[in-house]
Design a protein around this motif. Structure first.
Motif, PDB file in Angstrom:
ATOM      1  N   LEU A 416       0.839  -0.952   0.228  1.00 36.58           N
ATOM      2  CA  LEU A 416       0.051   0.309   0.022  1.00 36.58           C
ATOM      3  C   LEU A 416       0.672   1.076   0.026  1.00 36.58           C
ATOM      4  O   LEU A 416       0.389   1.852  -0.507  1.00 36.58           O
ATOM      5  N   LEU A 417       2.158   1.469   0.895  1.00 38.13           N
ATOM      6  CA  LEU A 417       2.738   2.272   0.680  1.00 38.13           C
ATOM      7  C   LEU A 417       3.502   2.826  -0.728  1.00 38.13           C
ATOM      8  O   LEU A 417       3.464   3.504  -1.381  1.00 38.13           O
ATOM      9  N   GLU A 418       4.180   1.504  -1.616  1.00 38.89           N
ATOM     10  CA  GLU A 418       4.339   1.479  -3.016  1.00 38.89           C
ATOM     11  C   GLU A 418       2.766   2.691  -3.427  1.00 38.89           C
ATOM     12  O   GLU A 418       3.175   3.022  -4.294  1.00 38.89           O
ATOM     13  N   ASN A 419       1.857   2.151  -3.604  1.00 42.46           N
ATOM     14  CA  ASN A 419       0.582   2.383  -4.363  1.00 42.46           C
ATOM     15  C   ASN A 419       0.759   4.004  -4.249  1.00 42.46           C
ATOM     16  O   ASN A 419      -0.128   4.440  -4.557  1.00 42.46           O
ATOM     17  N   LEU A 420       0.055   4.533  -2.903  1.00 44.54           N
ATOM     18  CA  LEU A 420       0.332   5.658  -2.035  1.00 44.54           C
ATOM     19  C   LEU A 420       1.765   5.907  -3.122  1.00 44.54           C
ATOM     20  O   LEU A 420       0.991   7.652  -2.985  1.00 44.54           O
ATOM     21  N   ILE A 421       2.847   5.786  -3.361  1.00 48.03           N
ATOM     22  CA  ILE A 421       3.987   6.970  -3.742  1.00 48.03           C
ATOM     23  C   ILE A 421       3.057   7.032  -4.723  1.00 48.03           C
ATOM     24  O   ILE A 421       3.606   7.784  -5.682  1.00 48.03           O
ATOM     25  N   PHE A 422       3.074   5.869  -5.968  1.00 46.55           N
ATOM     26  CA  PHE A 422       2.814   6.266  -6.990  1.00 46.55           C
ATOM     27  C   PHE A 422       1.465   7.246  -7.634  1.00 46.55           C
ATOM     28  O   PHE A 422       1.697   7.701  -8.244  1.00 46.55           O
ATOM     29  N   ASN A 423       0.615   6.756  -6.032  1.00 46.21           N
ATOM     30  CA  ASN A 423      -0.931   8.215  -6.776  1.00 46.21           C
ATOM     31  C   ASN A 423      -0.074   9.523  -6.138  1.00 46.21           C
ATOM     32  O   ASN A 423      -0.203  10.483  -7.006  1.00 46.21           O
ATOM     33  N   GLU A 424       0.478   9.809  -5.164  1.00 45.26           N
ATOM     34  CA  GLU A 424       1.294  11.089  -4.930  1.00 45.26           C
ATOM     35  C   GLU A 424       1.894  11.695  -6.260  1.00 45.26           C
ATOM     36  O   GLU A 424       2.121  12.903  -6.478  1.00 45.26           O
ATOM     37  N   ARG A 425       3.309  10.168  -6.720  1.00 44.74           N
ATOM     38  CA  ARG A 425       3.817  11.015  -7.777  1.00 44.74           C
ATOM     39  C   ARG A 425       2.706  10.972  -9.169  1.00 44.74           C
ATOM     40  O   ARG A 425       3.344  12.420 -10.447  1.00 44.74           O
ATOM     41  N   ARG A 426       1.530  11.270  -8.943  1.00 46.15           N
ATOM     42  CA  ARG A 426       0.753  11.851 -10.218  1.00 46.15           C
ATOM     43  C   ARG A 426      -0.605  12.789  -9.775  1.00 46.15           C
ATOM     44  O   ARG A 426      -1.137  12.705  -9.671  1.00 46.15           O
ATOM     45  N   GLN A 427       0.708  13.387  -8.823  1.00 47.82           N
ATOM     46  CA  GLN A 427       0.124  14.725  -8.316  1.00 47.82           C
ATOM     47  C   GLN A 427      -1.715  14.529  -7.278  1.00 47.82           C
ATOM     48  O   GLN A 427      -2.363  15.404  -7.143  1.00 47.82           O
ATOM     49  N   LYS A 428      -1.298  13.529  -6.639  1.00 46.27           N
ATOM     50  CA  LYS A 428      -2.885  13.392  -5.940  1.00 46.27           C
ATOM     51  C   LYS A 428      -2.738  13.996  -4.772  1.00 46.27           C
ATOM     52  O   LYS A 428      -1.204  13.230  -4.020  1.00 46.27           O
ATOM     53  N   ASP A 429      -3.582  14.877  -4.002  1.00 44.41           N
ATOM     54  CA  ASP A 429      -3.419  15.663  -2.400  1.00 44.41           C
ATOM     55  C   ASP A 429      -4.709  14.633  -1.517  1.00 44.41           C
ATOM     56  O   ASP A 429      -4.000  14.994  -0.506  1.00 44.41           O
ATOM     57  N   SER A 430      -4.824  13.474  -1.521  1.00 44.40           N
ATOM     58  CA  SER A 430      -5.994  13.081  -0.809  1.00 44.40           C
ATOM     59  C   SER A 430      -5.654  11.139  -1.391  1.00 44.40           C
ATOM     60  O   SER A 430      -6.141  11.295  -2.120  1.00 44.40           O
ATOM     61  N   ILE A 431      -4.740  10.320  -0.276  1.00 42.34           N
ATOM     62  CA  ILE A 431      -4.748   9.201  -1.077  1.00 42.34           C
ATOM     63  C   ILE A 431      -5.444   8.217   0.097  1.00 42.34           C
ATOM     64  O   ILE A 431      -5.199   8.400   0.942  1.00 42.34           O
ATOM     65  N   LYS A 432      -6.181   7.518  -0.003  1.00 45.30           N
ATOM     66  CA  LYS A 432      -7.181   6.444   0.810  1.00 45.30           C
ATOM     67  C   LYS A 432      -7.061   5.320   0.051  1.00 45.30           C
ATOM     68  O   LYS A 432      -7.904   5.450  -0.461  1.00 45.30           O
ATOM     69  N   LEU A 433      -6.000   4.411   0.824  1.00 49.16           N
ATOM     70  CA  LEU A 433      -5.809   3.429   0.208  1.00 49.16           C
ATOM     71  C   LEU A 433      -6.558   1.831   1.451  1.00 49.16           C
ATOM     72  O   LEU A 433      -5.909   2.343   1.921  1.00 49.16           O
ATOM     73  N   PHE A 434      -7.089   0.669   0.524  1.00 48.28           N
ATOM     74  CA  PHE A 434      -7.314  -0.476   1.392  1.00 48.28           C
ATOM     75  C   PHE A 434      -6.628  -1.805   0.779  1.00 48.28           C
ATOM     76  O   PHE A 434      -7.460  -1.606  -0.412  1.00 48.28           O
ATOM     77  N   GLU A 435      -7.248  -2.799   1.479  1.00 51.11           N
ATOM     78  CA  GLU A 435      -6.819  -4.104   1.040  1.00 51.11           C
ATOM     79  C   GLU A 435      -6.935  -4.901   2.103  1.00 51.11           C
ATOM     80  O   GLU A 435      -6.843  -4.933   2.438  1.00 51.11           O
ATOM     81  N   ILE A 436      -7.555  -6.179   1.243  1.00 50.40           N
ATOM     82  CA  ILE A 436      -7.985  -7.585   1.977  1.00 50.40           C
ATOM     83  C   ILE A 436      -7.581  -8.191   1.010  1.00 50.40           C
ATOM     84  O   ILE A 436      -7.643  -8.440   0.369  1.00 50.40           O
ATOM     85  N   SER A 437      -6.074  -9.312   1.657  1.00 51.38           N
ATOM     86  CA  SER A 437      -5.718 -10.520   1.165  1.00 51.38           C
ATOM     87  C   SER A 437      -5.220 -11.475   2.725  1.00 51.38           C
ATOM     88  O   SER A 437      -5.419 -10.446   3.608  1.00 51.38           O
ATOM     89  N   ASP A 438      -5.553 -12.615   2.060  1.00 49.34           N
ATOM     90  CA  ASP A 438      -4.186 -13.701   2.911  1.00 49.34           C
ATOM     91  C   ASP A 438      -3.094 -13.570   2.599  1.00 49.34           C
ATOM     92  O   ASP A 438      -2.344 -13.009   1.880  1.00 49.34           O
ATOM     93  N   VAL A 439      -2.205 -13.429   3.596  1.00 50.05           N
ATOM     94  CA  VAL A 439      -0.885 -13.470   3.709  1.00 50.05           C
ATOM     95  C   VAL A 439      -0.477 -14.725   4.638  1.00 50.05           C
ATOM     96  O   VAL A 439      -0.569 -14.933   5.493  1.00 50.05           O
ATOM     97  N   TYR A 440       1.193 -15.111   4.294  1.00 51.09           N
ATOM     98  CA  TYR A 440       1.067 -16.439   4.423  1.00 51.09           C
ATOM     99  C   TYR A 440       2.838 -15.885   5.154  1.00 51.09           C
ATOM    100  O   TYR A 440       3.666 -15.711   4.290  1.00 51.09           O
ATOM    101  N   THR A 441       3.117 -16.487   5.671  1.00 54.69           N
ATOM    102  CA  THR A 441       4.615 -17.093   6.651  1.00 54.69           C
ATOM    103  C   THR A 441       4.872 -18.390   7.001  1.00 54.69           C
ATOM    104  O   THR A 441       3.990 -19.427   6.913  1.00 54.69           O
ATOM    105  N   SER A 442       5.924 -18.620   7.175  1.00 51.22           N
ATOM    106  CA  SER A 442       6.111 -19.828   7.423  1.00 51.22           C
ATOM    107  C   SER A 442       7.046 -20.220   8.092  1.00 51.22           C
ATOM    108  O   SER A 442       8.511 -19.122   8.764  1.00 51.22           O
ATOM    109  N   LYS A 443       6.934 -21.013   9.417  1.00 51.14           N
ATOM    110  CA  LYS A 443       8.206 -20.849  10.634  1.00 51.14           C
ATOM    111  C   LYS A 443       8.104 -22.984  10.555  1.00 51.14           C
ATOM    112  O   LYS A 443       7.040 -22.912  10.692  1.00 51.14           O
TER     113      LYS A 443
END
Lengths: 636, 241
Positions: A416-443
């Motif tokens: 999401l941080l990458e998405n935010l920077i992507f949009n800031e570079r496109r002159q967006k001055d109000s950015i609000k994003l969310f994502e719902i996803s599975d996240v996998y880890t191994s231990k």
């Protein structure tokens, strides 16, 4: 595979047109493009038996009367004495060899051989290889031609663990590694079985004595080799999809017949080895089952007539599957044969009724959260899970697309941080994003799966005149979320901007929460946002920079305010991307309304110019000037 | 004459966000299927070869199992699912027929170009009961396609091949430009798959179907480059309100 219409129709009694054959092929499931008089057919992987003129004609038999009789050599053949040993009989349960010696080498062809090269625009090679290629096209069985004078020792077939260079007859040197099925001559690899022959024993334009090899290889031992060694091989394409194990003698007799049309054969001998019995598959005749599977009601006679046309035989209520149809094993397979013959599009649909199921609670909670976030102005994004950085719990991809996508992400917020920077570079001055996803880890060799909601926001709280001057910060978001979901805890944090390499100083606020942490209280949230009623036609996006202008108006004649708003908010121009009221103030003391509009300009095709923007702004100013009681401070 | 109404602030238009168009499309299709009676089931994106391939009758020789088509993880112990079908296998192992499941979500294949991405989305469904037929499958597919593209759309079924269904079909719709476009794959569940899930294939038959969400979303929204979906560009996302 390319097959010429003329090569098919010459053996079809009804002489159907190209369009008729095309329709028939489509009904049978053989998707194709018509290129002039050539069918370029993409056969499904289970239909290796169709990869030839004969194979396709066998399938077309269901619609047409086919001449299946090809000229073959019918006399008795001498037994070939050959020093051959098969050390991997499970991989090659059947193999045949034919040795031929001819008087003279022909340089021109007639009849079907000539048609093959001309119609399909194929380059000739040498006489025996040309015959071999044609035989493969006609019968579907690849054969390999060795120059018999170069086979001067013991020939062995074997699956070997190898690590050695092999030069193919196409002059390509490949390094054979791991397990490969090969033919060896005096312990030297001369043929990568089922894929490509070697240069050392290949035929040339001078070859008058040929040793033809005709084999059945287990498809699983051939598959993947042509990709691994980057060899485009028609033989491997056929062997991977399985060939007819019972066709060897017929194919060799056809080979002899074709050779004899061009040259006097001085000597010939043949030997066939069967290392395992390949028994025909038998399936009971059950027309009721076929009718049930398809949802039709045909008689047994009609059912069996389709199968007979397709080359099946019936005896004692048992259907014998032809040797070339390795894909047929069950009643469902037979049902498909019948359905293809009838035509999928001719099978009438029947009403389907399914008892009502239930929806899981998790699905509801997740959906509620999504609509809550929409109401707060957040946009849903979806990111790829592949990343280049790892932690001690990251899961590594064994075969990543590239080194930047070697691991699976262990959090969503970095995406999401990458998405935010992507949009800031496109002159967006109000950015609000969310994502719902599975996240996998191994231990400790255990994979953990956690479903997460991640949120990120930065810049202005919004574009309306109440939110425009507010900046997104922890307090703002915490208050906003508490109002909507009082029972839930969003632990908002300020994210570090250091890695973003931008000059923008707005705070970046984010949080990441396990979906399982949310309570069923979420279900009580009454959302305002709705999913769109209809599907929106996408408008192409410009990657060119914006230009923006503001206009502030003073209104003393309050009744004119609505006219002003209506005019500006209704103003259309292809370069005017957005307009909104960002400021509103009623000054009771001076009896005056101040209202500010922001205009954002962007072109799809070229960087917008000052003149283009000024022309539009002047038009707006000129027309608003006509509205009574409305002035632009500093302009009038 | 000015009135009190004239000095009230303008209508406060609160900025609203939007669902991702792929999730919106997935939700639309799943809602439709839920209304038909299907139950939503969920499963992991990291799968075993057993559930992703073996149980679905995808033999060791199938090209899809090669390293160039499937992402393997953890030294080939597991893989990223190449379709959502393993979820249905898990569902069939847990419950007895009659059963009707749908599953939707991300799947992974080793592709990366203008028309294919290594991650994309599918919705798949399965219905197993006594006497389920291909003719009933056609009825269901017509309902799905009519709901997505309207009842005036022309569609056709053509024989195809999937190891987990037999008979198998692919369904095309006729575009405005007169071109047939592949929309979904479907078929009757291969009895081998039913038996793998301890379901008596002599007694029960099943139908199954699968749709690629990106493909349908591209058609519905008239998007030509699949990569647009995953740039997270607000100019793109804000169009889908």
């Amino acid at each position: 595979m390319k097959i010429a219409y003329s090569h098919l129709v010459s053996r079809i009694q009804e002489s159907p047109t190209l369009e008729m054959v095309s329709d028939s092929l489509f009904q049978l499931g053989h998707e194709h493009e018509v290129e002039g008089n050539i069918f370029n057919i993409e056969f499904t992987p289970n239909r290796g038996d169709c990869l030839s003129v004969n194979g396709l004609l066998r399938d077309l038999s269901v619609f047409y009367t086919i001449n299946h009789d090809q000229k073959v050599y019918t006399e008795k053949l001498d037994n070939l004495q050959i020093d051959f040993e098969n050390l991997s009989q499970d991989i090659c349960p059947q193999i045949s060899f034919l040795k031929l010696e001819i008087d003279n080498i022909p340089h021109t062809y007639q009849g079907c051989l000539n048609d093959y090269f001309i119609d399909l625009n194929i380059n000739k090679n040498n006489f025996f290889t040309d015959i071999s290629n044609y035989i493969s096209y006609e019968t579907g069985q690849p054969t390999h031609c060795y120059d018999a004078n170069k086979i001067n020792g013991k020939l062995i077939f074997q699956e070997l663990n190898t690590n050695q260079e092999f030069e193919t007859l196409l002059d390509k040197k490949i390094n054979l590694t791991d397990k490969n099925s090969v033919f060896l001559l005096n312990n030297e690899i001369i043929n990568l079985a089922g894929v490509v022959g070697g240069k050392r024993t290949s035929c040339s334009s001078e070859t008058k004595t040929v040793l033809v090899e005709c084999a059945f290889f287990k498809p699983e031992k051939i598959i993947g080799k042509s990709v691994k060694y980057d060899i485009q091989s028609e033989a491997s394409h056929k062997f991977e999809r399985s060939v007819d194990p019972a066709c060897h003698e017929l194919v060799m007799r056809r080979f002899i017949n074709l050779v004899s049309e061009y040259s006097n054969i001085k000597k010939m001998s043949f030997v066939s080895y069967k290392f395992a019995d390949i028994t025909a598959h038998k399936i009971p005749v059950k027309v009721d089952k076929i009718n049930q599977i398809i949802g039709i009601n045909i008689t047994e006679d009609e059912y069996l007539s389709y199968l007979l046309k397709l080359g099946f035989t019936i005896d004692n209520a048992l259907i014998t599957v032809p040797s070339y149809r390795s894909d047929i094993e069950t009643q469902n397979d037979l049902a498909e044969e019948v359905a293809r013959a009838i035509g999928y599009n001719n099978i009438l649909k029947k009403e389907l009724s399914i008892p009502k199921g239930k929806i899981s609670n998790n699905y509801d909670i997740e959906n509620k959260l999504r609509y809550f976030l929409l109401d707060q102005g957040f946009y849903e994004v979806i990111n790829s899970p592949f990343v280049n950085s790892s932690s001690n719990v990251s899961i590594k991809v064994d075969n990543p697309l590239d080194s930047n996508r070697e691991y699976l992400r262990t959090n969503i917020i970095s995406s999401l941080l990458e998405n935010l920077i992507f949009n800031e570079r496109r002159q967006k001055d109000s950015i609000k994003l969310f994502e719902i996803s599975d996240v996998y880890t191994s231990k400790n060799n255990r994979i953990d799966r956690v479903r997460k909601l991640s949120i990120i926001a930065s810049g202005r709280a919004g574009h309306n005149f109440e939110d425009f001057s507010k900046k997104i910060n922890i307090n703002y978001l915490t208050k906003l979320f508490k109002e909507g979901l009082p029972s839930e805890n969003f632990d908002f944090q300020i994210l570090n901007r250091d890695s973003t390499k931008t000059k923008i100083k707005n705070e970046i606020i984010g949080c990441e929460v396990d979906i399982s942490n949310f309570s069923t209280e979420v279900l009580n949230y009454k959302e305002i946002s709705k999913s769109p009623d209809s599907f929106i036609q996408y408008r192409p996006i410009s990657e060119l920079p914006y230009s923006q202008r503001d206009l502030s108006f003073s209104i003393k004649n309050f009744s004119s305010r609505q006219n002003l708003e209506k005019y500006i908010l209704g103003y259309e121009n292809e370069l005017l991307k957005e307009k909104f009221i960002f400021d509103y103030f009623y000054n009771e003391n001076s009896s005056e309304i101040k209202i500010g509009f922001r205009f954002i300009f962007q072109s799809l095709n070229s960087t917008i110019t000052e003149t283009q923007v000024n022309n539009i702004m002047n038009d707006i100013i000129k027309n608003t000037d006509k509205i009574k009681g409305v002035t632009i401070p500093g302009l009038n | 004459m000015s009135s009190h109404k004239d000095i009230l602030p303008p209508e406060l238009i609160k900025d609203k966000g939007s669902l991702h168009p792929i999730n919106h499309m997935k939700d639309s299709i799943m809602s439709l299927l839920i209304s038909f009676g299907f139950e939503v089931v969920d499963g992991p994106e990291i799968e075993t070869e057993e559930f992703n391939f073996d149980m679905l009758n995808i033999k060791k020789t199938h090209p899809a199992r090669q390293m160039h088509d499937t992402f393997y993880v953890e030294k080939k112990l597991n893989l990223l699912r190449t379709h959502t079908s393993p979820v249905q296998i898990r569902g069939m192992l847990e419950k007895k027929p009659p059963l009707a499941f749908i599953s939707g979500g991300k799947v992974y294949r080793k592709d990366d170009d203008a028309t294919h991405l290594p991650m994309f989305h599918q919705v798949e469904g399965i219905f197993v009961d006594e006497n389920v037929s291909f003719a009933q499958l056609k009825d269901l597919i017509y309902k799905i396609i009519y709901s997505l593209f309207g009842e005036s759309v022309e569609l056709r079924f053509r024989p195809s091949y999937f190891p987990f269904t037999e008979p198998s079909a692919e369904v095309d719709i006729l575009s405005k430009e007169g071109k047939w476009l592949e929309i979904l794959g479907c078929g009757l569940v291969n009895p081998i798959v039913l038996e793998n899930c301890n379901i008596d294939s002599n007694k029960f038959t099943g139908l199954a179907f699968g749709l690629g969400i990106e493909r349908i979303a591209m058609l519905k929204h008239e998007i030509t480059d699949i990569r647009e979906f995953y740039k997270s560009n607000l100019d793109f996302l804000s169009q889908f309100k």
